[in-house]
Structures are given as structure tokens and as C-alpha cells.
Design a protein around this motif. Structure first.
Motif, PDB file in Angstrom:
ATOM      1  N   ASP A 121       0.842  -1.200   0.000  1.00 45.63           N
ATOM      2  CA  ASP A 121       0.000   0.000   0.000  1.00 45.63           C
ATOM      3  C   ASP A 121       0.876   1.248   0.000  1.00 45.63           C
ATOM      4  O   ASP A 121       0.639   2.188  -0.761  1.00 45.63           O
ATOM      5  CB  ASP A 121      -0.901   0.042   1.249  1.00 45.63           C
ATOM      6  CG  ASP A 121      -2.107  -0.852   1.162  1.00 45.63           C
ATOM      7  OD1 ASP A 121      -2.629  -1.053   0.053  1.00 45.63           O
ATOM      8  OD2 ASP A 121      -2.543  -1.334   2.226  1.00 45.63           O
ATOM      9  N   PHE A 122       1.888   1.230   0.863  1.00 46.57           N
ATOM     10  CA  PHE A 122       2.776   2.381   0.960  1.00 46.57           C
ATOM     11  C   PHE A 122       3.529   2.599  -0.358  1.00 46.57           C
ATOM     12  O   PHE A 122       3.643   3.740  -0.828  1.00 46.57           O
ATOM     13  CB  PHE A 122       3.765   2.214   2.120  1.00 46.57           C
ATOM     14  CG  PHE A 122       4.683   3.381   2.278  1.00 46.57           C
ATOM     15  CD1 PHE A 122       4.230   4.558   2.855  1.00 46.57           C
ATOM     16  CD2 PHE A 122       5.992   3.316   1.831  1.00 46.57           C
ATOM     17  CE1 PHE A 122       5.069   5.652   2.987  1.00 46.57           C
ATOM     18  CE2 PHE A 122       6.842   4.407   1.955  1.00 46.57           C
ATOM     19  CZ  PHE A 122       6.383   5.575   2.542  1.00 46.57           C
ATOM     20  N   ALA A 123       4.013   1.531  -0.959  1.00 42.99           N
ATOM     21  CA  ALA A 123       4.751   1.648  -2.227  1.00 42.99           C
ATOM     22  C   ALA A 123       3.858   2.225  -3.321  1.00 42.99           C
ATOM     23  O   ALA A 123       4.262   3.153  -4.036  1.00 42.99           O
ATOM     24  CB  ALA A 123       5.307   0.290  -2.644  1.00 42.99           C
ATOM     25  N   PHE A 124       2.646   1.711  -3.449  1.00 45.23           N
ATOM     26  CA  PHE A 124       1.730   2.199  -4.483  1.00 45.23           C
ATOM     27  C   PHE A 124       1.354   3.658  -4.221  1.00 45.23           C
ATOM     28  O   PHE A 124       1.219   4.442  -5.160  1.00 45.23           O
ATOM     29  CB  PHE A 124       0.486   1.314  -4.558  1.00 45.23           C
ATOM     30  CG  PHE A 124       0.688   0.056  -5.349  1.00 45.23           C
ATOM     31  CD1 PHE A 124      -0.041  -0.172  -6.507  1.00 45.23           C
ATOM     32  CD2 PHE A 124       1.601  -0.919  -4.953  1.00 45.23           C
ATOM     33  CE1 PHE A 124       0.138  -1.332  -7.252  1.00 45.23           C
ATOM     34  CE2 PHE A 124       1.790  -2.073  -5.677  1.00 45.23           C
ATOM     35  CZ  PHE A 124       1.053  -2.278  -6.843  1.00 45.23           C
ATOM     36  N   TRP A 125       1.200   4.014  -2.958  1.00 46.44           N
ATOM     37  CA  TRP A 125       0.895   5.398  -2.586  1.00 46.44           C
ATOM     38  C   TRP A 125       2.094   6.295  -2.908  1.00 46.44           C
ATOM     39  O   TRP A 125       1.934   7.369  -3.488  1.00 46.44           O
ATOM     40  CB  TRP A 125       0.542   5.444  -1.105  1.00 46.44           C
ATOM     41  CG  TRP A 125       0.352   6.811  -0.550  1.00 46.44           C
ATOM     42  CD1 TRP A 125      -0.722   7.636  -0.721  1.00 46.44           C
ATOM     43  CD2 TRP A 125       1.274   7.521   0.285  1.00 46.44           C
ATOM     44  NE1 TRP A 125      -0.532   8.807  -0.039  1.00 46.44           N
ATOM     45  CE2 TRP A 125       0.691   8.765   0.586  1.00 46.44           C
ATOM     46  CE3 TRP A 125       2.528   7.208   0.807  1.00 46.44           C
ATOM     47  CZ2 TRP A 125       1.319   9.707   1.390  1.00 46.44           C
ATOM     48  CZ3 TRP A 125       3.158   8.137   1.597  1.00 46.44           C
ATOM     49  CH2 TRP A 125       2.550   9.375   1.882  1.00 46.44           C
ATOM     50  N   ARG A 126       3.273   5.823  -2.574  1.00 43.62           N
ATOM     51  CA  ARG A 126       4.504   6.600  -2.823  1.00 43.62           C
ATOM     52  C   ARG A 126       4.725   6.819  -4.317  1.00 43.62           C
ATOM     53  O   ARG A 126       5.249   7.852  -4.717  1.00 43.62           O
ATOM     54  CB  ARG A 126       5.681   5.844  -2.207  1.00 43.62           C
ATOM     55  CG  ARG A 126       6.956   6.567  -2.225  1.00 43.62           C
ATOM     56  CD  ARG A 126       7.100   7.365  -0.942  1.00 43.62           C
ATOM     57  NE  ARG A 126       8.486   7.693  -0.791  1.00 43.62           N
ATOM     58  CZ  ARG A 126       8.937   8.927  -0.892  1.00 43.62           C
ATOM     59  NH1 ARG A 126       8.129   9.919  -1.087  1.00 43.62           N
ATOM     60  NH2 ARG A 126      10.203   9.164  -0.761  1.00 43.62           N
ATOM     61  N   TRP A 127       4.351   5.829  -5.132  1.00 42.19           N
ATOM     62  CA  TRP A 127       4.486   5.934  -6.590  1.00 42.19           C
ATOM     63  C   TRP A 127       3.340   6.745  -7.207  1.00 42.19           C
ATOM     64  O   TRP A 127       3.212   6.814  -8.421  1.00 42.19           O
ATOM     65  CB  TRP A 127       4.513   4.557  -7.229  1.00 42.19           C
ATOM     66  CG  TRP A 127       5.711   3.729  -6.890  1.00 42.19           C
ATOM     67  CD1 TRP A 127       6.921   4.156  -6.453  1.00 42.19           C
ATOM     68  CD2 TRP A 127       5.796   2.307  -6.969  1.00 42.19           C
ATOM     69  NE1 TRP A 127       7.755   3.092  -6.256  1.00 42.19           N
ATOM     70  CE2 TRP A 127       7.091   1.944  -6.555  1.00 42.19           C
ATOM     71  CE3 TRP A 127       4.898   1.307  -7.332  1.00 42.19           C
ATOM     72  CZ2 TRP A 127       7.516   0.629  -6.515  1.00 42.19           C
ATOM     73  CZ3 TRP A 127       5.318  -0.002  -7.302  1.00 42.19           C
ATOM     74  CH2 TRP A 127       6.615  -0.342  -6.895  1.00 42.19           C
ATOM     75  N   SER A 128       2.487   7.320  -6.382  1.00 40.80           N
ATOM     76  CA  SER A 128       1.322   8.106  -6.816  1.00 40.80           C
ATOM     77  C   SER A 128       0.341   7.292  -7.657  1.00 40.80           C
ATOM     78  O   SER A 128      -0.349   7.837  -8.518  1.00 40.80           O
ATOM     79  CB  SER A 128       1.770   9.360  -7.587  1.00 40.80           C
ATOM     80  OG  SER A 128       2.537  10.197  -6.756  1.00 40.80           O
ATOM     81  N   LEU A 129       0.269   6.002  -7.389  1.00 40.86           N
ATOM     82  CA  LEU A 129      -0.715   5.145  -8.065  1.00 40.86           C
ATOM     83  C   LEU A 129      -2.003   5.075  -7.251  1.00 40.86           C
ATOM     84  O   LEU A 129      -3.083   4.899  -7.800  1.00 40.86           O
ATOM     85  CB  LEU A 129      -0.144   3.741  -8.294  1.00 40.86           C
ATOM     86  CG  LEU A 129       1.121   3.670  -9.148  1.00 40.86           C
ATOM     87  CD1 LEU A 129       1.642   2.237  -9.209  1.00 40.86           C
ATOM     88  CD2 LEU A 129       0.863   4.210 -10.548  1.00 40.86           C
ATOM     89  N   ALA A 130      -1.881   5.175  -5.948  1.00 41.56           N
ATOM     90  CA  ALA A 130      -3.037   5.180  -5.035  1.00 41.56           C
ATOM     91  C   ALA A 130      -3.432   6.629  -4.775  1.00 41.56           C
ATOM     92  O   ALA A 130      -2.622   7.542  -4.952  1.00 41.56           O
ATOM     93  CB  ALA A 130      -2.663   4.485  -3.728  1.00 41.56           C
ATOM     94  N   PRO A 131      -4.673   6.858  -4.339  1.00 40.96           N
ATOM     95  CA  PRO A 131      -5.102   8.229  -4.032  1.00 40.96           C
ATOM     96  C   PRO A 131      -4.242   8.843  -2.922  1.00 40.96           C
ATOM     97  O   PRO A 131      -3.674   8.124  -2.094  1.00 40.96           O
ATOM     98  CB  PRO A 131      -6.544   8.067  -3.555  1.00 40.96           C
ATOM     99  CG  PRO A 131      -6.968   6.713  -3.980  1.00 40.96           C
ATOM    100  CD  PRO A 131      -5.736   5.881  -4.121  1.00 40.96           C
TER     101      PRO A 131
END
Length: 156
Positions: A121-131
Motif C-alpha cells: 500500500d505504501f509503495a503504491f501510494w509513494r508511486w502516486s498510483l493510489a489516491p
């Protein structure tokens, strides 16, 4: 202070996210011998064994969250897309290949899956893929899930 980041989370995501904790919390109450009479109002198929409830529900939610990450991966491009798609499958594959040989190992593996999911979750968020609000929601939800699973493991 703790609730301030949650104000950024859209109301439907916040409400449904926290409602999704109810089966874990109910299972924890069952393990502690305090179910508040809820068990009598639910289908018998759900049972009254808190560990079983957590394992059954967690077995649905962990792969579901894998699908959420897959959806986020659709926003990635190039080599990051390949990595995001591959990483998004890990929680579901983890549970498929490591369900455990008994209640204790299954609970530990499920806990590991949810801890790993939080890292993803953190990785996807950090990559700006998650809201932008994603971690404000996922962190408290994950803490509660891991605490419930930890309680079940401790009481096993």
C-alpha cells in the motif's frame, strides 16, 4: 491529531473501510467471550469460533486487496507498470501458497500477508498510483486487522 488525516478520506471509502473491520472485531469479541448477542442474529454458517471467522473473512479480504492494488497498477506506465502488476498479485498468491497447516500457522501467515499488504500500500501510494488519502485510511485499518489477528494468535 490522529483523526485529522482521516478527514481527507472520502466519506464512502471511510465508512465502508471501517465497516469492513466489523467481522474482525466481532471475531475478536468471540475470542474474548463477549459477542453482545450478535452470534444469535447471524447465519449459523458463520459459526461462533473467532479464529475461524477471522480466517474465513481474512481469506476473502487479503485477495480482494490484491485486486485493489491491481486497479492501482493500471495507472502505472513502463517498467513501473510491470512491477506494479507483479507486486499487486503478491497478497493473493501469498495466501494461496501459504494458508498454514493449522489455526496458528494460518493466523500467522494471514498476519504476514496483511503486514506485507501495508508495505505494498505504501509503495503504491509513494508511486502516486493510489489516491493521496490512501495511507490515511489503510494505516488505521491495517493496525486494527493486525491487532485482531494477533489477539487470535495469542489466544490460540
Amino acid at each position: 491529531m490522529f483523526l485529522a488525516p482521516l478527514k481527507r478520506v472520502p466519506a464512502p471509502a471511510l465508512i465502508l473501510g471501517f465497516a469492513g473491520l466489523l467481522p474482525f472485531l466481532w471475531a475478536a469479541m468471540l475470542l474474548l467471550g463477549v459477542d453482545g448477542g450478535i452470534s444469535g442474529r447471524l447465519p449459523r454458517a458463520l459459526g461462533t469460533d473467532g479464529r475461524l471467522v477471522m480466517l474465513r473473512y481474512g481469506s476473502v479480504i487479503l485477495p480482494f486487496m490484491s485486486g485493489v492494488l491491481w486497479g492501482f497498477a493500471t495507472r502505472a506506465r513502463g517498467t513501473r507498470a510491470a512491477a506494479a502488476y507483479a507486486l499487486s498479485t503478491l497478497p493473493a498468491l501469498w495466501w494461496f501458497f501459504a494458508p498454514g497447516a493449522g489455526p496458528s500457522s494460518a493466523l500467522l501467515n494471514l498476519m504476514s500477508g496483511f503486514a506485507g499488504l501495508l508495505i505494498l500500500d505504501f509503495a503504491f501510494w509513494r508511486w502516486s498510483l493510489a489516491p493521496s488519502w490512501w495511507m490515511a485510511l489503510r494505516l488505521p485499518l491495517s493496525i486494527v486487522v493486525l491487532a485482531c489477528l494477533g489477539l487470535a494468535l495469542w489466544l490460540t
